[in-house]
Design a protein around this motif. Structure first.
Motif, PDB file in Angstrom:
ATOM      1  N   ASP A 195     -41.527  93.078  -8.261  1.00 44.54           N
ATOM      2  CA  ASP A 195     -42.562  92.149  -8.717  1.00 44.54           C
ATOM      3  C   ASP A 195     -42.669  91.015  -7.710  1.00 44.54           C
ATOM      4  OD1 ASP A 195     -44.482  90.805 -10.150  1.00 44.54           O
ATOM      5  OD2 ASP A 195     -43.112  90.023 -11.668  1.00 44.54           O
ATOM      6  N   TYR A 200     -40.374  87.913  -7.920  1.00 48.39           N
ATOM      7  CA  TYR A 200     -40.070  87.282  -9.223  1.00 48.39           C
ATOM      8  C   TYR A 200     -38.883  87.981  -9.877  1.00 48.39           C
ATOM      9  CZ  TYR A 200     -43.695  83.872  -9.113  1.00 48.39           C
ATOM     10  OH  TYR A 200     -44.425  82.773  -8.759  1.00 48.39           O
ATOM     11  N   TYR A 219     -35.752  85.867 -16.909  1.00 52.18           N
ATOM     12  CA  TYR A 219     -35.330  87.252 -16.664  1.00 52.18           C
ATOM     13  C   TYR A 219     -34.790  87.352 -15.251  1.00 52.18           C
ATOM     14  CZ  TYR A 219     -39.802  86.980 -14.359  1.00 52.18           C
ATOM     15  OH  TYR A 219     -40.837  86.538 -13.577  1.00 52.18           O
ATOM     16  N   PHE A 276     -41.212  91.468 -18.465  1.00 49.68           N
ATOM     17  CA  PHE A 276     -42.521  91.667 -17.836  1.00 49.68           C
ATOM     18  C   PHE A 276     -42.589  93.140 -17.477  1.00 49.68           C
ATOM     19  CE2 PHE A 276     -45.729  91.058 -14.394  1.00 49.68           C
ATOM     20  CZ  PHE A 276     -46.701  90.434 -15.150  1.00 49.68           C
ATOM     21  N   GLN A 334     -37.507  94.030 -15.149  1.00 51.44           N
ATOM     22  CA  GLN A 334     -37.194  92.614 -15.337  1.00 51.44           C
ATOM     23  C   GLN A 334     -36.646  92.379 -16.754  1.00 51.44           C
ATOM     24  OE1 GLN A 334     -41.183  92.255 -13.830  1.00 51.44           O
ATOM     25  NE2 GLN A 334     -40.655  90.345 -12.839  1.00 51.44           N
ATOM     26  N   ARG A 340     -41.367  74.821  -9.971  1.00 47.65           N
ATOM     27  CA  ARG A 340     -42.362  75.363 -10.892  1.00 47.65           C
ATOM     28  C   ARG A 340     -41.570  76.388 -11.699  1.00 47.65           C
ATOM     29  NH1 ARG A 340     -44.076  81.055 -11.470  1.00 47.65           N
ATOM     30  NH2 ARG A 340     -46.183  81.036 -12.273  1.00 47.65           N
ATOM     31  N   ASP A 347     -41.259  79.552 -14.021  1.00 46.46           N
ATOM     32  CA  ASP A 347     -42.014  80.776 -14.307  1.00 46.46           C
ATOM     33  C   ASP A 347     -41.884  81.159 -15.782  1.00 46.46           C
ATOM     34  OD1 ASP A 347     -43.277  83.298 -13.047  1.00 46.46           O
ATOM     35  OD2 ASP A 347     -41.634  84.091 -14.263  1.00 46.46           O
ATOM     36  N   MET A 348     -42.975  81.568 -16.398  1.00 48.02           N
ATOM     37  CA  MET A 348     -42.987  82.038 -17.792  1.00 48.02           C
ATOM     38  C   MET A 348     -42.050  81.200 -18.660  1.00 48.02           C
ATOM     39  SD  MET A 348     -43.333  86.201 -17.380  1.00 48.02           S
ATOM     40  CE  MET A 348     -43.571  86.520 -19.122  1.00 48.02           C
ATOM     41  N   GLU A 406     -45.227  77.068 -16.016  1.00 47.86           N
ATOM     42  CA  GLU A 406     -46.202  78.063 -16.458  1.00 47.86           C
ATOM     43  C   GLU A 406     -46.005  78.149 -17.974  1.00 47.86           C
ATOM     44  OE1 GLU A 406     -47.669  82.497 -15.198  1.00 47.86           O
ATOM     45  OE2 GLU A 406     -45.545  82.188 -15.528  1.00 47.86           O
ATOM     46  N   HIS A 410     -51.439  82.853  -7.280  1.00 44.94           N
ATOM     47  CA  HIS A 410     -51.145  84.227  -6.877  1.00 44.94           C
ATOM     48  C   HIS A 410     -51.382  85.249  -7.986  1.00 44.94           C
ATOM     49  CE1 HIS A 410     -47.774  82.704  -9.049  1.00 44.94           C
ATOM     50  NE2 HIS A 410     -47.279  83.919  -9.167  1.00 44.94           N
ATOM     51  N   ASP A 411     -51.544  84.818  -9.213  1.00 44.69           N
ATOM     52  CA  ASP A 411     -51.795  85.752 -10.317  1.00 44.69           C
ATOM     53  C   ASP A 411     -53.279  85.870 -10.628  1.00 44.69           C
ATOM     54  OD1 ASP A 411     -49.088  86.294 -10.817  1.00 44.69           O
ATOM     55  OD2 ASP A 411     -48.897  84.521 -12.080  1.00 44.69           O
ATOM     56  N   ARG A 437     -54.570  91.236  -8.461  1.00 45.03           N
ATOM     57  CA  ARG A 437     -53.486  90.406  -7.912  1.00 45.03           C
ATOM     58  C   ARG A 437     -53.309  90.626  -6.409  1.00 45.03           C
ATOM     59  NH1 ARG A 437     -48.320  89.068 -11.571  1.00 45.03           N
ATOM     60  NH2 ARG A 437     -47.517  91.074 -10.921  1.00 45.03           N
ATOM     61  N   ARG A 484     -53.772  87.939  -2.625  1.00 45.52           N
ATOM     62  CA  ARG A 484     -52.499  87.570  -1.974  1.00 45.52           C
ATOM     63  C   ARG A 484     -52.476  87.984  -0.502  1.00 45.52           C
ATOM     64  NH1 ARG A 484     -47.998  89.332  -6.669  1.00 45.52           N
ATOM     65  NH2 ARG A 484     -48.939  88.112  -8.328  1.00 45.52           N
TER      66      ARG A 484
HETATM   67  C1  BGC Z   1     -45.597  85.116 -12.173  1.00 43.85           C
HETATM   68  C2  BGC Z   1     -46.095  86.468 -11.845  1.00 43.85           C
HETATM   69  C3  BGC Z   1     -45.030  87.449 -12.242  1.00 43.85           C
HETATM   70  C4  BGC Z   1     -44.696  87.278 -13.722  1.00 43.85           C
HETATM   71  C5  BGC Z   1     -43.559  88.094 -14.159  1.00 43.85           C
HETATM   72  C6  BGC Z   1     -45.535  85.206 -13.674  1.00 43.85           C
HETATM   73  O1  BGC Z   1     -45.627  84.150 -14.342  1.00 43.85           O
HETATM   74  O2  BGC Z   1     -46.435  84.089 -11.761  1.00 43.85           O
HETATM   75  O3  BGC Z   1     -46.462  86.591 -10.519  1.00 43.85           O
HETATM   76  O4  BGC Z   1     -45.477  88.752 -12.038  1.00 43.85           O
HETATM   77  O5  BGC Z   1     -44.396  85.958 -13.971  1.00 43.85           O
HETATM   78  O6  BGC Z   1     -42.549  88.065 -13.288  1.00 43.85           O
END
Ligand code: BGC
Length: 573
Positions: A107, A110, A150, A206, A210, A259, A261-262, A300, A369-370, A424, A428
């Protein structure tokens, strides 16, 4: 009993709120058509956080496609260092770099397999240290990407967790207690069955590769109490301590924040108002406040609860009314077709600010990037400028996704490159620095590039735009400088909608801060749009940016007519 929403579903829900699913406040419209009393307009009380954040602009760098310093076709940390002067020239305060840690790259990084090491394809930990130091010399801050919810299946913790014999990491991931456990109907989605010798199924966060780290269950299902652990379980507390160590490590190396993530997905099942998830983040925040005061964090996390989780900022881009502003065809507000509706966005935005008590700043990201590149649906420079004007005049912390400052285009790759399915991948692609081989991104053979470059004859490049005062790049530099020069536009500047009507254009609002008040009018539609506003503006106005509007009075009302596809910023004196 409500079955737990599997995290996989949550993740895809994030994506699909753009197409379906509404939350209650999004059904309501926020409509305005009157002038506020100017005397009372002022900045908000600043939320806590480092000084620089209140008027910050942040640049996002995707390391694999920013600049390749060693000719292997993949961007790297030395490549970022080589381009810091360029980044600085944009006038931004900080960079956020997507994950650069060891990973099998299912991924795009990530999926971390070692939190403490830079992936060899990007360089070494020493390079990262150098990046932090060189950025600081130039007055730039650096945010890393902190993925706490994760890891990759290749992480040693997960390998340990897969072992049938109990060990220190057995409970660091979410496992059912039996591969054939009796909650199949409610719980199977999102669980991976039969992966290893351990008798149980792990929860994915995800992609299947992961596995979700285990921060516990907010509301344990009595039928599943054999494997759902409370958030304060000692092994979970040990994981939390380890995640703090990860943060300490990168902050100690010189980072200025992260930042996350999730970030809203840590604690599973009925975590009302994210109470337990917030507790984890607040715990980390407390450590930061003690050990690294002045750290900036952005999550996020698509709602106000992020503010109560100690984040300085959070994104809203997965919320439909925000996504619809420019990511949809036909009925986006920011398209000349003029079929959009600003009031649904406004309802969401105002609701979020009210619920968070302005305890942090929203970030209205134009791209990342998403998301598909904002430069699609045949948008031209005028459209892009209007979108950026909105992002830079609304109260928020604007982020510039690398390449958006030159209007890089969304390309049409559907490939599954490291988890970049669908749009996506096309958002990128390598940064376009100059004409010639690989558009100056890399000296490698074109077929070795991580993703191909834009092969259009008129692909925008930094080099071409540097020389052109009318280029997107010149516009963006001016816009950043303009925002910085006007305290009313800073994130803490007051925000007062003046005209926002369902299905109508233009959108008009006032910002207030320092000693100034600015009126901003934006009309992305292809025809002149007139706003009928109750009352009269009791101030002199002076156009300071954009195109003059037509102002007239009719009875007790003021009419402001904004020319097609234009904006105006007036200083009210
Ligand atoms: C990231 C993605 C990633 C996902 C799961 C997201 O919030 O920005 O790019 O694929 O988390 O890993």
């Amino acid at each position: 009993m409500t079955p737990q929403k599997p995290l996989l579903m949550l993740a895809s829900l994030c994506m699909c709120t753009a197409a379906s699913g509404q939350r209650p406040e999004e059904q309501n419209y926020a409509q305005f058509a009157s002038f506020p009393a100017l005397g009372s307009l002022k900045a908000i009380e600043r939320p806590s956080g480092p000084d620089w954040m209140h008027n910050a602009v942040i640049y996002q760098i995707y390391p694999q496609t920013f600049f390749d310093s060693n000719g292997d076709g993949i961007g790297d940390i030395q490549g970022i260092i080589a381009k810091l002067d360029y980044v600085k020239s944009l006038g931004v305060d900080a960079i956020w770099v997507n994950p650069f840690f060891e990973s099998p790259f299912r991924d795009a990084g990530y999926d971390i397999s070692d939190y403490y090491s830079v992936a060899p394809r990007y360089g070494t930990n020493e390079d990262a240290k150098e990046l932090f130091a060189k950025a600081h010399e130039k007055g730039l801050k650096v945010l890393f990407d902190f993925v706490a919810s994760y890891t990759s299946i290749d992480h040693q913790w997960f390998k340990d967790s897969c072992e049938p014999a109990p060990n220190a990491h057995s409970n660091w991931y979410v496992w059912t207690n039996d591969t054939w456990f009796d909650g199949m109907d409610n719980y199977m989605a999102g669980f991976i069955q039969g992966y290893c010798l351990r008798n149980g199924n792990y929860l994915q966060n995800f992609f299947w590769s992961q596995p979700a780290l285990n921060f516990g269950y907010g509301n344990i299902d009595p039928q599943q109490s054999a494997w759902q652990l409370p958030p304060n379980h000692p092994e979970i507390m040990a994981l939390r301590e380890e995640m703090k160590n990860v943060v300490r490590f990168w902050m100690g190396m010189g980072a200025d924040g992260y930042r996350a993530d999730m970030a809203s997905t840590l604690v599973k099942r009925d975590d009302e108002d994210k109470k337990y998830t917030r507790a984890v983040w607040n715990d980390i925040r407390e450590m930061l406040n003690k050990e690294f005061p002045g750290t900036f964090t952005v999550a996020e996390w698509e709602d106000w609860t992020a503010a109560k989780g100690g984040f300085n900022s959070n994104f809203l881009h997965w919320r439909k009314p925000f996504y619809d502003l420019w990511f949809r065809n036909n009925d986006s507000y920011f398209l000349p077709a003029g079929k959009g509706d600003i009031t649904r966005f406004l309802a969401l935005y105002l609701d979020q600010r009210e619920k968070s008590g302005d305890a942090n700043y929203i970030s209205l990201t134009v791209g990342n990037h998403d998301l598909p590149r904002v430069n699609r649906w045949g948008r031209d420079k005028a459209d892009l400028e209007l979108i950026q004007v909105f992002a830079f005049t609304m109260p928020n912390i604007p982020f510039i996704y690398y390449g958006d400052e030159i209007g890089m285009r969304q390309l049409d790759f559907q490939s599954g490159k490291e988890g970049c399915y669908g749009t996506r991948a096309g958002g990128r692609t390598p940064m376009q620095w100059a004409g010639g081989a690989n558009l100056g991104f890399s000296s490698s053979a074109p077929d070795k590039l991580w993703l191909p470059v834009d092969d259009a004859a008129d692909a925008p490049t930094v080099a071409a735009q540097e020389k052109d005062p009318d280029s997107m790049l010149s516009f963006m530099r001016e816009l950043v400088a303009f925002r910085k020069a006007h305290p009313a536009l800073a994130a803490d500047g007051g925000f007062y909608p003046v005209y926002a009507q369902k299905d109508q254009y233009p959108f008009i609002f006032i910002r207030a801060g320092g000693d100034e008040k600015l009126l901003v009018a934006i009309n992305p539609s292809a025809t002149q749009a007139s706003a009928q506003i109750k009352g009269t503006l009791k101030a002199k106005r002076r156009l300071i940016k954009g195109s003059e509007c037509k102002w007239s009075e009719k009875g007790d009302n003021t009419i402001i007519s904004v020319p097609a596809r234009s904006y105006a910023i007036y200083s009210l004196e």
